[in-house]
Every structure is written in structure tokens, then in C-alpha cells.
Design a protein around this motif. Structure first.
Motif, PDB file in Angstrom:
ATOM      1  N   ALA A   1     -20.893  88.007 -12.415  1.00 54.27           N
ATOM      2  CA  ALA A   1     -22.311  88.261 -12.698  1.00 54.27           C
ATOM      3  C   ALA A   1     -22.868  87.192 -13.630  1.00 54.27           C
ATOM      4  O   ALA A   1     -22.132  86.534 -14.372  1.00 54.27           O
ATOM      5  CB  ALA A   1     -22.488  89.641 -13.332  1.00 54.27           C
ATOM      6  N   ALA A   2     -24.179  87.022 -13.560  1.00 55.02           N
ATOM      7  CA  ALA A   2     -24.895  86.178 -14.520  1.00 55.02           C
ATOM      8  C   ALA A   2     -25.689  87.085 -15.456  1.00 55.02           C
ATOM      9  O   ALA A   2     -26.389  87.993 -15.000  1.00 55.02           O
ATOM     10  CB  ALA A   2     -25.833  85.213 -13.795  1.00 55.02           C
ATOM     11  N   GLN A   3     -25.561  86.835 -16.737  1.00 56.79           N
ATOM     12  CA  GLN A   3     -26.265  87.623 -17.751  1.00 56.79           C
ATOM     13  C   GLN A   3     -27.268  86.730 -18.488  1.00 56.79           C
ATOM     14  O   GLN A   3     -26.911  85.629 -18.924  1.00 56.79           O
ATOM     15  CB  GLN A   3     -25.272  88.211 -18.748  1.00 56.79           C
ATOM     16  CG  GLN A   3     -25.919  89.109 -19.791  1.00 56.79           C
ATOM     17  CD  GLN A   3     -24.910  89.586 -20.822  1.00 56.79           C
ATOM     18  OE1 GLN A   3     -24.104  88.798 -21.331  1.00 56.79           O
ATOM     19  NE2 GLN A   3     -24.946  90.873 -21.132  1.00 56.79           N
ATOM     20  N   HIS A   4     -28.498  87.202 -18.583  1.00 52.65           N
ATOM     21  CA  HIS A   4     -29.520  86.485 -19.358  1.00 52.65           C
ATOM     22  C   HIS A   4     -29.166  86.632 -20.832  1.00 52.65           C
ATOM     23  O   HIS A   4     -29.123  87.742 -21.376  1.00 52.65           O
ATOM     24  CB  HIS A   4     -30.902  87.051 -19.061  1.00 52.65           C
ATOM     25  CG  HIS A   4     -32.015  86.254 -19.644  1.00 52.65           C
ATOM     26  ND1 HIS A   4     -32.998  86.813 -20.438  1.00 52.65           N
ATOM     27  CD2 HIS A   4     -32.301  84.924 -19.564  1.00 52.65           C
ATOM     28  CE1 HIS A   4     -33.840  85.877 -20.806  1.00 52.65           C
ATOM     29  NE2 HIS A   4     -33.444  84.720 -20.297  1.00 52.65           N
ATOM     30  N   ILE A   5     -28.913  85.516 -21.505  1.00 53.58           N
ATOM     31  CA  ILE A   5     -28.384  85.570 -22.862  1.00 53.58           C
ATOM     32  C   ILE A   5     -29.369  86.219 -23.830  1.00 53.58           C
ATOM     33  O   ILE A   5     -28.983  87.056 -24.667  1.00 53.58           O
ATOM     34  CB  ILE A   5     -28.025  84.143 -23.339  1.00 53.58           C
ATOM     35  CG1 ILE A   5     -26.883  83.581 -22.489  1.00 53.58           C
ATOM     36  CG2 ILE A   5     -27.635  84.149 -24.819  1.00 53.58           C
ATOM     37  CD1 ILE A   5     -26.606  82.105 -22.724  1.00 53.58           C
ATOM     38  N   ALA A   6     -30.653  85.894 -23.711  1.00 52.83           N
ATOM     39  CA  ALA A   6     -31.632  86.388 -24.687  1.00 52.83           C
ATOM     40  C   ALA A   6     -31.816  87.901 -24.609  1.00 52.83           C
ATOM     41  O   ALA A   6     -31.998  88.559 -25.640  1.00 52.83           O
ATOM     42  CB  ALA A   6     -32.968  85.685 -24.465  1.00 52.83           C
ATOM     43  N   THR A   7     -31.768  88.458 -23.396  1.00 58.89           N
ATOM     44  CA  THR A   7     -32.057  89.889 -23.223  1.00 58.89           C
ATOM     45  C   THR A   7     -30.827  90.729 -22.932  1.00 58.89           C
ATOM     46  O   THR A   7     -30.881  91.957 -23.054  1.00 58.89           O
ATOM     47  CB  THR A   7     -33.057  90.093 -22.072  1.00 58.89           C
ATOM     48  OG1 THR A   7     -32.455  89.645 -20.846  1.00 58.89           O
ATOM     49  CG2 THR A   7     -34.345  89.317 -22.341  1.00 58.89           C
ATOM     50  N   GLY A   8     -29.727  90.095 -22.518  1.00 60.33           N
ATOM     51  CA  GLY A   8     -28.534  90.844 -22.126  1.00 60.33           C
ATOM     52  C   GLY A   8     -28.612  91.416 -20.728  1.00 60.33           C
ATOM     53  O   GLY A   8     -27.689  92.110 -20.287  1.00 60.33           O
ATOM     54  N   GLU A   9     -29.698  91.107 -19.994  1.00 61.03           N
ATOM     55  CA  GLU A   9     -29.873  91.666 -18.649  1.00 61.03           C
ATOM     56  C   GLU A   9     -28.918  91.006 -17.661  1.00 61.03           C
ATOM     57  O   GLU A   9     -28.782  89.773 -17.634  1.00 61.03           O
ATOM     58  CB  GLU A   9     -31.315  91.458 -18.176  1.00 61.03           C
ATOM     59  CG  GLU A   9     -31.587  92.006 -16.784  1.00 61.03           C
ATOM     60  CD  GLU A   9     -32.993  91.691 -16.284  1.00 61.03           C
ATOM     61  OE1 GLU A   9     -33.390  92.246 -15.248  1.00 61.03           O
ATOM     62  OE2 GLU A   9     -33.682  90.875 -16.934  1.00 61.03           O
ATOM     63  N   LEU A  10     -28.275  91.822 -16.832  1.00 60.56           N
ATOM     64  CA  LEU A  10     -27.518  91.296 -15.700  1.00 60.56           C
ATOM     65  C   LEU A  10     -28.517  90.997 -14.586  1.00 60.56           C
ATOM     66  O   LEU A  10     -29.320  91.857 -14.219  1.00 60.56           O
ATOM     67  CB  LEU A  10     -26.469  92.294 -15.225  1.00 60.56           C
ATOM     68  CG  LEU A  10     -25.367  92.674 -16.224  1.00 60.56           C
ATOM     69  CD1 LEU A  10     -24.364  93.622 -15.567  1.00 60.56           C
ATOM     70  CD2 LEU A  10     -24.664  91.441 -16.764  1.00 60.56           C
ATOM     71  N   CYS A  11     -28.459  89.800 -14.022  1.00 61.74           N
ATOM     72  CA  CYS A  11     -29.536  89.405 -13.116  1.00 61.74           C
ATOM     73  C   CYS A  11     -29.057  88.735 -11.831  1.00 61.74           C
ATOM     74  O   CYS A  11     -29.880  88.395 -10.975  1.00 61.74           O
ATOM     75  CB  CYS A  11     -30.524  88.498 -13.831  1.00 61.74           C
ATOM     76  SG  CYS A  11     -29.746  87.218 -14.812  1.00 61.74           S
ATOM     77  N   ALA A  12     -27.761  88.555 -11.659  1.00 62.13           N
ATOM     78  CA  ALA A  12     -27.216  88.042 -10.403  1.00 62.13           C
ATOM     79  C   ALA A  12     -25.762  88.488 -10.312  1.00 62.13           C
ATOM     80  O   ALA A  12     -25.103  88.668 -11.346  1.00 62.13           O
ATOM     81  CB  ALA A  12     -27.290  86.520 -10.341  1.00 62.13           C
TER      82      ALA A  12
END
Length: 358
Positions: free
Chosen positions: A261-272
Motif C-alpha cells: 500500500a501507499a500511505q500519504h505521509i501528512a494525513t496517514g491515509e492509505l490511498c493505493a
């Protein structure tokens, strides 16, 4: 339903493949694997009975019904119908698989009567099915998307005869895990440079609790965000409990499911995310299951990121698995561009077929 020589018997699923009543299941799986070998010429789609059994069971999310087809008491095929249980669903997914020796004698049409009757009984009006159409000479069929084509072969004529329309072409591709990984490593470096706001996470099923909600949200978007042409899919609700049920279908029988998975570092959201699966026998083909980048995070090479990172770790994990098999809509150019750059090559084409009942 029974004819003088042919019987359609509901398949009662045993507790396990070792149960005294597992005979019908074992024969069905044996014939299933033979059918796929007849169609494809290889055994990449074969599964042992114990690994297939969990995927045949109904759950709170889906009703699954199957019949075995017997001629003179011998299993020659199977019929299956899946009914999603999302509220208000009108969709049914089905398959009819027969040994080639049974073709051309009306057995498939008799089986289809069961499919349509069962769908109507359960209030379903949108019937959808997929079939592989091996390369052949003769007339061609093109879907309304304008992407891809298939031969008007035995399977296509069956669908057309029963009122179906070809809606989409799906490409099956393979990646050679035993070849060089130079392109994969180069593409991963490029993706990392383009996605500095994201980090790669990996886990094996069962999904760790801290990732379950994010993974569930991404899984729910598969039904709405992937190219579907005119095929109809219900918007699905996923949560941690559904992820646990999903994971158990693999882990309970010893299969390995890796999620990258890819996680958006700033928000912690998993996005891919990208999924890779192999059975207990790690010398068999691996399968790439779902891959998705959430719409709000596209344009950062996240699809390349999770696919390449997944493949690199996968080769180290299962060095004897010869290849990875994946499927994509032929019009899904963004994902096909990634796959082709990585080294996936087309090996087959499937038709997606649909009928709306009056």
C-alpha cells in the motif's frame, strides 16, 4: 433438474475436503481444473480443492449457489450463480463450465435455464458473466467501448444465442518472475522520486488492525472506481469485519496474500494498494488480485509504486513461482501502461457479457 442422461445436482459443501461427504466437491474441482486446461492449454488457473472451498461458501455479503452437472452419474461440469447482498441489488454473476466432450448437445442451454430461473426467483434482473475467448480465425466481435476484440467462437455464440451483449474486453497478462528485474527496479526508483509525499507499507493477511479501516475503504472503491463499461456493480460497504472474512479465505487454507500500500505521509491515509496471492504450493503461478489508486491521489505514480514494490518483495518471498497473472479492462490504459512498462505481456482475452431480464 434432470434429463434422461443428465442431472444437475446442487453442490452441498462439506466441512472440509476430508469429510465423508466431500466426494462431489472433489470431483467438481477435478473437472473445473480440466475445463480450464482445455480452454487455456496450461494449469495456471488450477486450484486444489481445499484452497478453493472457502471461496465457494456463502457469507453475509454474498450468496453462492452451485450445481454439478452429471452425465450417467459422472461429473462433466458445473453451474454457479453468485448473488451480492448489497441492499437493493439486482445483479447476479454466473458461470457454466463443461468439458469439451459435452459441448453441442444442449447441456449448456439446459444449465442456463437453471441460471436464469434462480436469478428471477431471487429478484435479479441484471445477469453478468465472463469467458475466455482463445485466439481463433473467423468473425470478430468488438464491445461498445471500442477497445479490444474477441473471436465469435463457441462461447460467444452461446452468449449471443441467449440474449447477451458483449460489453467489455478484459486482458489477461503475465509477468515472468524468473527473468531480470532491471525494468522493475528502474520504474520503482522513478515512482519513489515522483511520490515523495507517500511511503510504502506492506503486510501479509491477516491485515493488521491499524490498516484494516483504510484497506477496507480502498476495497470498497474497487466496485466504483475501476473501469466497468456497461457492466453493473453494486457499491460495496467494507469494514474491518469484512476484511477479516476476506483475509480468512486465504489464510485458513495456507495461501499467502501480500498487500503493498501507499500511505500519504501528512494525513496517514492509505490511498493505493496492490495484492499478490500464491497457494500453498509456491512453485505454481502467482496471481495479482486487486490494484487501485484512489481518485484524489492519482498522478503521483502510486500505481507503479505499489506494483513494483510488491513484485520485488514477492520475488524474494516466492522465488520458485514462475509468473504473476493479472487482469485489466482493455480500455484501462493507465494501468495497462504501467503493466506493459513493468514487463507484463498479454496471454489471453476475456469477454464480459451482460443481459437485462424483462
Amino acid at each position: 433438474m434432470t434429463t434422461p442422461d443428465v442431472e444437475f445436482r446442487p453442490l452441498a459443501l462439506p466441512e472440509s475436503v476430508d469429510s465423508p461427504d466431500a466426494g462431489d466437491l472433489l470431483e467438481m474441482v477435478h473437472v473445473r481444473n480440466l475445463v480450464y486446461r482445455e480452454i487455456t492449454g496450461h494449469d495456471d488457473d488450477a486450484m486444489p480443492a481445499d484452497e478453493l472451498l472457502p471461496h465457494l461458501r456463502s457469507s453475509e455479503y454474498e450468496t453462492r449457489k452451485m450445481w454439478i452437472v452429471l452425465e450417467h452419474g459422472r461429473v462433466i461440469g458445473r453451474v454457479g450463480v453468485d448473488l451480492p447482498l448489497e441492499e437493493g441489488s439486482k445483479v447476479a454473476f454466473w458461470l457454466i463450465e463443461l468439458l469439451r466432450e459435452a459441448w453441442g448437445r444442449g447441456i449448456g442451454s439446459a444449465a442456463y435455464e437453471i441460471v436464469e430461473s434462480y436469478a428471477r426467483e431471487n429478484g435479479r434482473s441484471v445477469l453478468q458473466s465472463w469467458a475466455q475467448h482463445p485466439t481463433a480465425d473467423g468473425p470478430r466481435l468488438t464491445p461498445p467501448t471500442g477497445f479490444g476484440e474477441i473471436p465469435e467462437d463457441h462461447a460467444a455464440r452461446f452468449y449471443l444465442r441467449h440474449g447477451y451483449s458483449l460489453e467489455q474486453i478484459e486482458r489477461e497478462s503475465a509477468f515472468d518472475l524468473l527473468a531480470g528485474f532491471g525494468a522493475v527496479e528502474s520504474l520503482l526508483a522513478q515512482a519513489e522520486a515522483a511520490s515523495s509525499d507517500y511511503r510504502v507499507l506492506q503486510w501479509f493477511a491477516p491485515t493488521p488492525a491499524e490498516y484494516a479501516d483504510g484497506y477496507a475503504w480502498m476495497k470498497s472503491r474497487m466496485a466504483t472506481d475501476a473501469p466497468a463499461a456497461a457492466m453493473e456493480f453494486d457499491e460495496e460497504t467494507w469494514d474491518a469485519a469484512r476484511i477479516a472474512e476476506h483475509d480468512a479465505r486465504y489464510t485458513d487454507v495456507g495461501q499467502t496474500l501480500q498487500v503493498t500500500a501507499a500511505q500519504h505521509i501528512a494525513t496517514g491515509e492509505l490511498c493505493a494498494f496492490n495484492e499478490l496471492v500464491v497457494g500453498k504450493d509456491r512453485t505454481t503461478a502467482s496471481h495479482q488480485e486487486d490494484t487501485l489508486v484512489l481518485k484524489d491521489h492519482r498522478g503521483h505514480k502510486l500505481g507503479t509504486l505499489v506494483k513494483c514494490a510488491g513484485l520485488i518483495s514477492w520475488r524474494a518471498l516466492v522465488p520458485d513461482s514462475p509468473r504473476v497473472i493479472t487482469y485489466n479492462a482493455e480500455e484501462n490504459r493507465p494501468m495497462l501502461d504501467i503493466n506493459e512498462a513493468i514487463g507484463f505481456a498479454p496471454i489471453a482475452y476475456n469477454g464480459a457479457w451482460k443481459k437485462v431480464l424483462s
